[in-house]
Structures are given as structure tokens and as C-alpha cells.
Design a protein around this motif. Structure first.
Motif, PDB file in Angstrom:
ATOM      1  N   ALA A 274       0.819  -1.218   0.000  1.00 18.03           N
ATOM      2  CA  ALA A 274       0.000   0.000   0.000  1.00 18.03           C
ATOM      3  C   ALA A 274       0.852   1.267   0.000  1.00 18.03           C
ATOM      4  CB  ALA A 274      -0.928  -0.006   1.210  1.00 18.03           C
ATOM      5  N   GLY A 275       2.164   1.116  -0.002  1.00 19.36           N
ATOM      6  CA  GLY A 275       3.043   2.276  -0.030  1.00 19.36           C
ATOM      7  C   GLY A 275       3.172   2.977   1.314  1.00 19.36           C
ATOM      8  N   LEU A 276       2.848   2.290   2.397  1.00 17.63           N
ATOM      9  CA  LEU A 276       2.934   2.890   3.735  1.00 17.63           C
ATOM     10  C   LEU A 276       4.240   2.467   4.420  1.00 17.63           C
ATOM     11  CD1 LEU A 276      -0.749   2.292   4.847  1.00 17.63           C
ATOM     12  CD2 LEU A 276       0.283   4.479   4.217  1.00 17.63           C
ATOM     13  N   ARG A 277       4.798   3.392   5.149  1.00 14.89           N
ATOM     14  CA  ARG A 277       6.078   3.146   5.812  1.00 14.89           C
ATOM     15  C   ARG A 277       5.850   2.662   7.249  1.00 14.89           C
ATOM     16  NH1 ARG A 277       8.356   8.918   5.669  1.00 14.89           N
ATOM     17  NH2 ARG A 277       6.143   9.203   6.232  1.00 14.89           N
ATOM     18  N   VAL A 278       6.647   1.685   7.632  1.00 19.87           N
ATOM     19  CA  VAL A 278       6.617   1.153   8.989  1.00 19.87           C
ATOM     20  C   VAL A 278       7.976   1.461   9.634  1.00 19.87           C
ATOM     21  CG1 VAL A 278       6.409  -0.946  10.397  1.00 19.87           C
ATOM     22  CG2 VAL A 278       5.057  -0.709   8.303  1.00 19.87           C
ATOM     23  N   PRO A 279       7.986   2.152  10.767  1.00 17.76           N
ATOM     24  CA  PRO A 279       6.859   2.525  11.634  1.00 17.76           C
ATOM     25  C   PRO A 279       6.339   3.950  11.420  1.00 17.76           C
ATOM     26  CG  PRO A 279       8.887   2.875  12.824  1.00 17.76           C
ATOM     27  CD  PRO A 279       9.282   2.387  11.447  1.00 17.76           C
ATOM     28  N   ASP A 280       6.886   4.692  10.452  1.00 19.64           N
ATOM     29  CA  ASP A 280       6.533   6.106  10.316  1.00 19.64           C
ATOM     30  C   ASP A 280       5.033   6.322  10.164  1.00 19.64           C
ATOM     31  OD1 ASP A 280       9.225   5.376   9.160  1.00 19.64           O
ATOM     32  OD2 ASP A 280       9.493   7.544   9.357  1.00 19.64           O
ATOM     33  N   ASP A 281       4.424   5.589   9.217  1.00 21.42           N
ATOM     34  CA  ASP A 281       2.982   5.733   8.994  1.00 21.42           C
ATOM     35  C   ASP A 281       2.174   4.813   9.911  1.00 21.42           C
ATOM     36  OD1 ASP A 281       3.421   7.571   6.865  1.00 21.42           O
ATOM     37  OD2 ASP A 281       3.840   5.875   5.530  1.00 21.42           O
ATOM     38  N   VAL A 282       2.615   3.578  10.028  1.00 24.50           N
ATOM     39  CA  VAL A 282       1.914   2.580  10.852  1.00 24.50           C
ATOM     40  C   VAL A 282       2.951   1.753  11.621  1.00 24.50           C
ATOM     41  CG1 VAL A 282       0.263   0.672  10.884  1.00 24.50           C
ATOM     42  CG2 VAL A 282       0.106   2.407   9.086  1.00 24.50           C
ATOM     43  N   ALA A 283       2.881   1.812  12.935  1.00 23.98           N
ATOM     44  CA  ALA A 283       3.730   0.947  13.753  1.00 23.98           C
ATOM     45  C   ALA A 283       3.095  -0.438  13.829  1.00 23.98           C
ATOM     46  CB  ALA A 283       3.894   1.533  15.151  1.00 23.98           C
ATOM     47  N   VAL A 284       3.922  -1.476  13.870  1.00 22.04           N
ATOM     48  CA  VAL A 284       3.421  -2.865  13.876  1.00 22.04           C
ATOM     49  C   VAL A 284       4.078  -3.638  15.013  1.00 22.04           C
ATOM     50  CG1 VAL A 284       3.246  -5.025  12.576  1.00 22.04           C
ATOM     51  CG2 VAL A 284       3.034  -2.830  11.379  1.00 22.04           C
ATOM     52  N   ALA A 285       3.249  -4.369  15.752  1.00 25.16           N
ATOM     53  CA  ALA A 285       3.756  -5.246  16.809  1.00 25.16           C
ATOM     54  C   ALA A 285       3.095  -6.609  16.702  1.00 25.16           C
ATOM     55  CB  ALA A 285       3.491  -4.640  18.188  1.00 25.16           C
ATOM     56  N   GLY A 286       3.811  -7.634  17.109  1.00 26.33           N
ATOM     57  CA  GLY A 286       3.287  -8.994  17.057  1.00 26.33           C
ATOM     58  C   GLY A 286       3.323  -9.662  18.420  1.00 26.33           C
ATOM     59  N   PHE A 287       3.319 -10.994  18.384  1.00 29.48           N
ATOM     60  CA  PHE A 287       3.281 -11.792  19.619  1.00 29.48           C
ATOM     61  C   PHE A 287       3.890 -13.148  19.295  1.00 29.48           C
ATOM     62  CE2 PHE A 287       1.911 -13.843  23.373  1.00 29.48           C
ATOM     63  CZ  PHE A 287       1.231 -12.973  24.217  1.00 29.48           C
ATOM     64  N   ASP A 288       4.890 -13.560  20.030  1.00 32.18           N
ATOM     65  CA  ASP A 288       5.529 -14.891  19.971  1.00 32.18           C
ATOM     66  C   ASP A 288       7.038 -14.825  19.835  1.00 32.18           C
ATOM     67  OD1 ASP A 288       3.230 -16.352  20.331  1.00 32.18           O
ATOM     68  OD2 ASP A 288       2.988 -16.880  18.212  1.00 32.18           O
ATOM     69  N   ASP A 289       7.580 -13.746  19.248  1.00 31.41           N
ATOM     70  CA  ASP A 289       9.029 -13.614  19.056  1.00 31.41           C
ATOM     71  C   ASP A 289       9.607 -14.793  18.290  1.00 31.41           C
ATOM     72  OD1 ASP A 289      11.518 -12.373  19.207  1.00 31.41           O
ATOM     73  OD2 ASP A 289      12.038 -13.369  21.086  1.00 31.41           O
ATOM     74  N   ILE A 290       9.033 -15.072  17.109  1.00 29.99           N
ATOM     75  CA  ILE A 290       9.596 -16.111  16.251  1.00 29.99           C
ATOM     76  C   ILE A 290      10.844 -15.573  15.557  1.00 29.99           C
ATOM     77  CG2 ILE A 290       7.345 -17.208  15.941  1.00 29.99           C
ATOM     78  CD1 ILE A 290       7.305 -15.989  13.092  1.00 29.99           C
ATOM     79  N   GLU A 291      11.701 -16.473  15.127  1.00 30.22           N
ATOM     80  CA  GLU A 291      12.977 -16.060  14.549  1.00 30.22           C
ATOM     81  C   GLU A 291      12.794 -15.223  13.280  1.00 30.22           C
ATOM     82  OE1 GLU A 291      17.341 -17.976  13.467  1.00 30.22           O
ATOM     83  OE2 GLU A 291      15.606 -19.284  13.728  1.00 30.22           O
ATOM     84  N   ASP A 292      11.759 -15.512  12.483  1.00 27.76           N
ATOM     85  CA  ASP A 292      11.539 -14.755  11.247  1.00 27.76           C
ATOM     86  C   ASP A 292      11.408 -13.256  11.521  1.00 27.76           C
ATOM     87  OD1 ASP A 292      11.548 -17.117   9.902  1.00 27.76           O
ATOM     88  OD2 ASP A 292       9.409 -17.138   9.417  1.00 27.76           O
ATOM     89  N   GLY A 293      10.820 -12.895  12.668  1.00 32.84           N
ATOM     90  CA  GLY A 293      10.619 -11.487  12.975  1.00 32.84           C
ATOM     91  C   GLY A 293      11.902 -10.737  13.224  1.00 32.84           C
ATOM     92  N   ARG A 294      12.977 -11.456  13.534  1.00 38.34           N
ATOM     93  CA  ARG A 294      14.268 -10.795  13.748  1.00 38.34           C
ATOM     94  C   ARG A 294      14.982 -10.504  12.440  1.00 38.34           C
ATOM     95  NH1 ARG A 294      15.764 -15.465  18.079  1.00 38.34           N
ATOM     96  NH2 ARG A 294      13.701 -15.454  19.031  1.00 38.34           N
ATOM     97  N   PHE A 295      14.437 -11.028  11.326  1.00 42.92           N
ATOM     98  CA  PHE A 295      15.066 -10.845  10.026  1.00 42.92           C
ATOM     99  C   PHE A 295      14.139 -10.181   9.011  1.00 42.92           C
ATOM    100  CE2 PHE A 295      17.368 -14.193  12.150  1.00 42.92           C
ATOM    101  CZ  PHE A 295      18.694 -13.880  11.891  1.00 42.92           C
ATOM    102  N   SER A 296      12.909  -9.847   9.429  1.00 41.69           N
ATOM    103  CA  SER A 296      11.997  -9.139   8.526  1.00 41.69           C
ATOM    104  C   SER A 296      12.500  -7.709   8.327  1.00 41.69           C
ATOM    105  CB  SER A 296      10.581  -9.131   9.109  1.00 41.69           C
ATOM    106  OG  SER A 296      10.561  -8.475  10.370  1.00 41.69           O
ATOM    107  N   ILE A 297      11.943  -7.034   7.308  1.00 42.95           N
ATOM    108  CA  ILE A 297      12.284  -5.632   7.059  1.00 42.95           C
ATOM    109  C   ILE A 297      11.001  -4.813   7.167  1.00 42.95           C
ATOM    110  CG2 ILE A 297      13.227  -3.968   5.422  1.00 42.95           C
ATOM    111  CD1 ILE A 297      14.822  -6.239   4.184  1.00 42.95           C
ATOM    112  N   PRO A 298      10.861  -3.988   8.200  1.00 46.14           N
ATOM    113  CA  PRO A 298      11.776  -3.833   9.344  1.00 46.14           C
ATOM    114  C   PRO A 298      11.657  -5.018  10.302  1.00 46.14           C
ATOM    115  CG  PRO A 298       9.804  -2.536   9.701  1.00 46.14           C
ATOM    116  CD  PRO A 298       9.669  -3.116   8.310  1.00 46.14           C
ATOM    117  N   THR A 299      12.623  -5.121  11.214  1.00 50.91           N
ATOM    118  CA  THR A 299      12.532  -6.166  12.228  1.00 50.91           C
ATOM    119  C   THR A 299      11.320  -5.904  13.119  1.00 50.91           C
ATOM    120  OG1 THR A 299      14.077  -4.915  13.612  1.00 50.91           O
ATOM    121  CG2 THR A 299      14.981  -6.698  12.259  1.00 50.91           C
ATOM    122  N   LEU A 300      10.763  -6.989  13.675  1.00 49.33           N
ATOM    123  CA  LEU A 300       9.441  -6.933  14.288  1.00 49.33           C
ATOM    124  C   LEU A 300       9.496  -6.771  15.803  1.00 49.33           C
ATOM    125  CD1 LEU A 300       6.366  -7.233  13.783  1.00 49.33           C
ATOM    126  CD2 LEU A 300       6.669  -9.699  14.078  1.00 49.33           C
TER     127      LEU A 300
END
Length: 333
Positions: free
Chosen positions: A261-287
Motif C-alpha cells: 500500500a506504499g505505507l512506511r513502517v513505523p513512520d505511517d503505521v507501527a506494527v507489533a506482534g506476539f511470539d518472538d519467532i525467529e523470522d521477525g528478527r530478520f523481517s524488514i523492518p525487524t518486528l
């Protein structure tokens, strides 16, 4: 070749019974005799037959871990910790995927078919406390939130407190239109209800009105469900400036939809999850995420099961709460 007890006895010049006494740790063996036997064991690289020993004790040395989905990285990571903790007891772990269905869960709770297992660590979605109480099962430790105050030992995390903390963090970033992804109205959605309660409580703490339009359901907690829910939220016209996803795979899907959608994270929308899986440490941006102590959950479950196998099986069930923390990264620093 694999040497037998008899071979050790011949090498040490003692009886098979004496070798057995040394291997099993009996105290009443003369020091010089014990030394000869231990030297023979080392020379022959003798390894006791643990399967035979366990069967003599009425056990197999095998436990089972039954989880809904191994496609969910949280369960795969938890399984690794259970295997590690069980190995310290000399146990092998049989892993079963139930799919969250009642028949497969009933099969798991009853002993996983013809497999001989000593006990079960079980994360049910479909079965209730009454269902489990009605089964003539084996020693069992429950995980997750589906069964509360059930007929077996239980290891949980404080989902309400954890969800409240991560939502409060988003509020602390100055976000006011905080969405939630992952609500479920089905009986299986116990974790979703607890995390929604924590989210709602944090909004109330901050004086932010609950807006049902910012709560997006997810029939399953996969990446595709997170992406679809995020697209739905963006289409409503009440665009969030932050989103709390009820697990990390939902959050990874949401990140993808925001990027599209062309939105920047976290500037436009901050994102948080739950579980601390390893993939989240390597996503762009990190989770940013809630990090349950998965190693501690596994160890508590294994220790509770070991206690049931070696101590009083009739003791009242225990419920232990494992710790969690916030792992704050680039998506909601």
C-alpha cells in the motif's frame, strides 16, 4: 559391533549381575570391582540398552508433544525446546500435529494410537476440560489457553498482561488509532479472546475509546490471514496508525500488505506482534513483539511431566505461569 553386558563381564572377570549392578548405580559393589567393570565398559565402549531398561521399569523412554500446527513457527520453536529439555531425562519425543480437530486431539490425548509413550505434553484447541477428564489417559501436561483449570498440570503465559503491555507501548509511541488483528469468536479462540482483552484494557487505561472498526478477525493465524486483515483495515477509511497482531505470522503478513500500500513502517503505521519467532528478527523492518520464554515453557512442561511419572500421580493439578517480555525492534521501537 555392539557389545553386550556379557562381554563386559568377561573382560572384567566378574558376573553379569555385578556388571548390571555397576551400570545401574548400586552402591554395594567393592571399589576395586567397580573400577575393573568401569574400565571394561570404557575399553569396549559399552552402551546400556536404555529401551530394555525402561521396559523393565514399565516405561518406554518416549513422550509425545501434540500441537495444532507445525506450520506456525511458534510451535516448531517450542518443539525444539521440548526435545532439548526431554533429552536431559533420557527421553525421546514423538511429535504429533493434530490440526486442532477433535478426533485427532482425542487420539493424541488417549495415547497417539498404537505408539507406546509414557506421557504427553499437549496444546489442545478443540477438546474441553470435560472432554479430557472423560478420557482414561496417561500423565499429561497442558499448554495454551483452551482448557482452564483442567484435569491436568498446565503451563501458561499471562496473555492479558502481555497484550496489555505491547498495546501500552504503542500508545506510548503516540499512536491513537491502534488496530488489532487476529480476533476469533470460535470456542477454539481462547488465546485470541485473552489478547483482545489485554488490548482493550490498554486502550481504556489510556482513555482511548474502543473502535470495533479497528478490530480485524482472522480465521487462522497465518501470514495470508494477516495480509488480508491489514488490507481490509486499510479499505475501511479509518486508517490505523498502529496495529497489534495477535501473533508474529499475522504481523509478517500485515507488513507485506502495508508495503504493497506504499505505507512506511513505523513512520505511517507501527506494527507489533506476539511470539518472538525467529523470522521477525530478520523481517524488514525487524518486528517488535511479545516474547514468551519458550525455553522456560518447555522446561516447566517437561519437569511437570517428569514429576507425574516419578512422584504422586494423584496430586492436584498445578498451573505454572511462564514469564514474557517485550522485544522492541524497528517496526515499533
Amino acid at each position: 559391533m555392539r557389545h553386550r553386558l556379557k562381554d563386559v563381564a568377561e573382560r572384567a572377570g566378574v558376573s553379569v549381575k555385578t556388571v548390571s549392578n555397576v551400570v545401574n548405580g548400586y552402591q554395594h559393589v567393592r571399589a576395586d570391582t567397580r573400577a575393573r567393570v568401569e574400565a571394561a565398559i570404557a575399553e569396549l565402549n559399552y552402551r546400556p540398552n536404555l529401551s530394555a531398561r525402561n521396559l523393565r521399569k514399565g516405561r518406554t523412554g518416549v513422550i509425545a508433544l501434540a500441537v495444532p500446527e507445525l506450520d506456525i513457527p511458534y510451535f516448531a520453536e517450542l518443539a525444539r525446546h521440548v526435545v532439548t529439555a526431554a533429552a536431559e531425562h533420557g527421553w525421546t519425543v514423538l511429535i504429533d500435529q493434530t490440526g486442532g480437530g477433535p478426533e485427532q486431539e482425542r487420539k493424541a490425548a488417549s495415547g497417539i494410537g498404537d505408539h507406546m509413550i509414557d506421557g504427553l505434553i499437549f496444546s489442545p484447541l478443540a477438546l474441553t476440560a470435560d472432554d479430557l477428564a472423560g478420557l482414561d489417559g496417561m500423565p499429561m501436561v497442558l499448554l495454551g489457553e483452551r482448557v482452564d483449570h483442567g484435569p491436568a498440570d498446565h503451563v501458561v503465559i499471562d496473555n492479558v498482561a502481555a497484550a496489555r503491555e505491547i498495546t501500552a507501548h504503542l500508545v506510548g509511541l503516540g499512536r491513537r488509532r491502534i488496530a488489532a488483528i487476529g480476533s476469533q469468536r470460535t470456542p477454539e479462540g481462547a488465546s485470541a479472546r485473552l489478547r483482545l482483552a489485554g488490548y482493550t484494557a490498554a486502550l481504556a487505561d489510556a482513555g482511548i475509546a474502543y473502535d470495533e472498526r479497528l478490530v480485524a478477525p482472522a480465521p487462522a493465524w497465518h501470514r495470508a490471514d494477516g495480509a488480508a486483515a491489514m488490507r481490509h483495515l486499510l479499505s475501511t477509511g479509518v486508517r490505523p496508525d498502529a496495529v497489534f497482531c495477535f501473533n508474529d505470522t499475522l504481523a509478517l503478513g500485515a507488513l507485506r500488505a502495508l508495503h504493497e500500500a506504499g505505507l512506511r513502517v513505523p513512520d505511517d503505521v507501527a506494527v507489533a506482534g506476539f511470539d518472538d519467532i525467529e523470522d521477525g528478527r530478520f523481517s524488514i523492518p525487524t518486528l517488535s513483539t511479545v516474547a514468551p520464554d519458550k525455553e522456560r515453557i518447555a522446561r516447566l512442561a517437561v519437569e511437570l511431566l517428569a514429576n507425574r511419572l516419578t512422584a504422586d500421580r494423584e496430586a492436584p493439578p498445578r498451573e505454572l505461569v511462564a514469564p514474557h517480555r517485550l522485544a522492541l525492534r524497528e517496526s515499533a521501537p
